[in-house]
Design a protein around this motif. Structure first.
Motif, PDB file in Angstrom:
ATOM      1  N   UNK A 121     -29.203  12.329 -82.933  1.00  0.00           N
ATOM      2  CA  UNK A 121     -28.004  12.021 -82.142  1.00  0.00           C
ATOM      3  C   UNK A 121     -28.357  11.142 -80.943  1.00  0.00           C
ATOM      4  N   UNK A 122     -27.345  10.418 -80.455  1.00  0.00           N
ATOM      5  CA  UNK A 122     -27.567   9.509 -79.321  1.00  0.00           C
ATOM      6  C   UNK A 122     -26.248   9.241 -78.617  1.00  0.00           C
ATOM      7  N   UNK A 123     -26.304   9.245 -77.287  1.00  0.00           N
ATOM      8  CA  UNK A 123     -25.178   8.846 -76.450  1.00  0.00           C
ATOM      9  C   UNK A 123     -25.707   7.828 -75.449  1.00  0.00           C
ATOM     10  N   UNK A 124     -25.134   6.639 -75.433  1.00  0.00           N
ATOM     11  CA  UNK A 124     -25.588   5.583 -74.536  1.00  0.00           C
ATOM     12  C   UNK A 124     -24.378   4.891 -73.925  1.00  0.00           C
ATOM     13  N   UNK A 125     -24.587   4.336 -72.750  1.00  0.00           N
ATOM     14  CA  UNK A 125     -23.522   3.633 -72.042  1.00  0.00           C
ATOM     15  C   UNK A 125     -24.149   2.537 -71.190  1.00  0.00           C
ATOM     16  N   UNK A 126     -23.359   1.524 -70.867  1.00  0.00           N
ATOM     17  CA  UNK A 126     -23.830   0.427 -70.027  1.00  0.00           C
ATOM     18  C   UNK A 126     -23.994   0.918 -68.598  1.00  0.00           C
ATOM     19  N   UNK A 127     -25.164   0.658 -68.023  1.00  0.00           N
ATOM     20  CA  UNK A 127     -25.495   1.098 -66.673  1.00  0.00           C
ATOM     21  C   UNK A 127     -25.614  -0.129 -65.767  1.00  0.00           C
ATOM     22  N   UNK A 128     -24.621  -0.404 -64.933  1.00  0.00           N
ATOM     23  CA  UNK A 128     -24.702  -1.603 -64.072  1.00  0.00           C
ATOM     24  C   UNK A 128     -25.858  -1.558 -63.082  1.00  0.00           C
TER      25      UNK A 128
ATOM     26  N   UNK B 239     -29.375   5.927 -71.808  1.00  0.00           N
ATOM     27  CA  UNK B 239     -29.447   6.508 -73.149  1.00  0.00           C
ATOM     28  C   UNK B 239     -29.862   7.971 -73.051  1.00  0.00           C
ATOM     29  N   UNK B 240     -29.194   8.803 -73.852  1.00  0.00           N
ATOM     30  CA  UNK B 240     -29.620  10.184 -74.117  1.00  0.00           C
ATOM     31  C   UNK B 240     -29.793  10.289 -75.622  1.00  0.00           C
TER      32      UNK B 240
END
Length: 471
Positions: A321-328, A344-345
């Motif tokens: 599993x993976x959860x990622x998002x844009x980090x400014x 990212x996790x």
């Protein structure tokens, strides 16, 4: 070794003898062709009804013969394949012929399957063209793999798997990402500025301490709580400027992807997007200026897993599993191009669970503390008075992350399944412009829509209303 009459061959020989005695030589036909099946590495004794003079085998690498008496022949299977056996009587007269097929030892394979897998009694073993055919049914996919692997030892690369698997073989994996982020930061700046000015001239003497009120070197760059005090005497003055800020931060992240896959297959899921990244490529023309290409990187909620149903209801799961998002905050700028960073996790592991059991496959507890002190040397260490010549602050971050997986054995059901948009009815112009409603009220719904919503209000999950309503 098996010693028994080869009845088809004996019958064909008897028919041939009868035809020889009753039919003229010009009208006699060749003896009927029989088939002899011998397991590889084993033998069989053939009893003939009349004496023979010569015996020939077409391929000695497949089968071999040993004469025992005037009316018996010993046939040995040496290698898998097919060959021809011809028997001649007195005067070089052919009295019988047979097709010898040397096949895998299915009797030994059945005995081994019974010993190794005593609970799998529905496996049938047959031979087809020197290949082993496994048919019937087994209780789980692992048993089918074990049966095929055992059959491969008797006939390498010549095993036809026609086994069926009993029971439900579809696995739904439910994954929960739960993350809590808390942070608190405090910053206090004290700036002292003084000046002594001559009449009609620029300041003759000036001093300033501490960071400027708009400085960006502190833990908190955007300070907004400020105050100032000015003390003056004649043309001289002293300004004391205070600037402080306390910041609290709380983030809750929850993601629950679900995915269904057949036992033994790999399934993947992504709910997110892709962002472009420029990549320099060397040119084939030998130019020193590289060409720029674009690659896309995925981000969002991703899940990939491979389930395997084991015996006794256990489910082996290889999950990623993976959860990622844009980090400014981690973005970089190269020339005029800004490349975003990714938070990212991610986890990748293999666990074994039963239907409905849950397991925490990953967890994180992070506690960070950062303190910053800026002051004038020596002067800032003076008690009480030194606070006018220093700026300090601290930042405390806490993060908790948990990833939980739960497998379920599922099967398809008949009829429609509920979706988040089933109960949505657009508002009328009256409701939209007068009341600001984003959904239709109970009095403006169509009868069919109202019946759909109230059909079975007790159902939840995939059979009923689900989703989020934000106000």
């Amino acid at each position: 070794m098996k010693r028994q009459p080869l009845w088809p061959l004996a019958a064909a020989l008897a028919v041939g003898l009868v035809l020889t005695a009753t039919v003229p030589a010009s009208a006699q036909s060749e003896p009927a062709l029989a088939t002899i099946t011998i397991p590889v590495g084993k033998s069989q004794v053939i009893e003939l009804p009349s004496p023979y003079s010569d015996v020939m085998i077409a391929n000695p690498k497949v089968a071999d013969i040993v004469p025992l008496s005037a009316r018996s022949i010993y046939v040995v299977g040496k290698g898998m394949g097919s060959t021809a056996l011809t028997i001649y009587g007195p005067g070089k007269r052919m009295i019988a012929s047979a097709n010898v097929e040397v096949s895998p030892d299915t009797d030994a394979l059945k005995a081994r399957l019974s010993e190794v897998m005593p609970n799998e009694r529905k496996i049938a073993v047959r031979v087809a063209n020197q290949s082993i055919v496994l048919s019937g049914s087994v209780t789980n996919p692992v048993a089918a793999q074990q049966a095929v692997a055992l059959a491969e030892t008797f006939a390498p690369t010549k095993v036809v798997n026609m086994l069926g698997v009993e029971g439900t073989q579809q696995v739904m994996l439910s994954v929960r990402f739960v993350e809590m982020e808390r942070s608190i930061a405090k910053d206090l700046q004290i700036n002292v500025q003084s000046a002594s000015q001559a009449v009609g001239k620029s300041p003759a003497f000036a001093i300033a301490t501490g960071d400027t009120i708009h400085g960006t070197t502190n833990l908190l760059s955007n300070l907004f709580g400020g105050g100032s005090v000015r003390l003056s005497q004649g043309q001289s003055g002293l300004d004391v400027i205070f600037d402080a800020l306390e910041q609290r931060h709380l983030i809750r992240t929850l993601a629950e992807p679900n995915l269904v896959a057949m036992s033994g297959d790999t399934a993947s899921f992504l709910a997110g997007g892709e962002f472009p990244i420029p990549v320099a490529q060397s040119t084939s023309t030998g130019s020193s200026i590289p060409s720029i290409t674009v690659e896309f990187k995925q981000f969002g909620i991703a899940l990939g897993f491979t389930p395997t149903i084991l015996s006794d209801g256990m489910i082996n799961i290889a999950v990623a599993p993976e959860v990622s998002s844009i980090d400014p905050t981690s973005s970089i700028t190269v020339g005029s191009i800004q490349i975003p960073g990714i938070k990212v996790r991610r986890a990748h592991t293999t666990v074994e669970l039963r239907d409905g059991e849950s397991f925490t496959i990953a967890g994180l507890l992070a506690d960070g503390y950062e303190s910053q002190l800026r002051q004038l040397p020596f002067v800032g260490d003076i008690p009480v008075l030194g606070s006018l010549f220093r700026s300090n602050g601290y930042k405390h971050d806490e993060t908790e992350l948990v990833i939980v997986v739960t497998p379920h054995l599922v099967s398809a059901h008949k009829g429609p399944s509920a979706t988040p948009g089933d109960n949505f009815v657009p508002p009328s112009d009256f409701e939209l412009f007068l009341f600001g409603s984003q959904e239709a009220g109970p009095f403006s719904m169509k009868p069919a829509d109202r019946a759909l919503i109230s059909a079975d209000p007790t159902k939840v999950g995939v059979d009923g209303a689900h989703g989020h309503v934000l106000y």
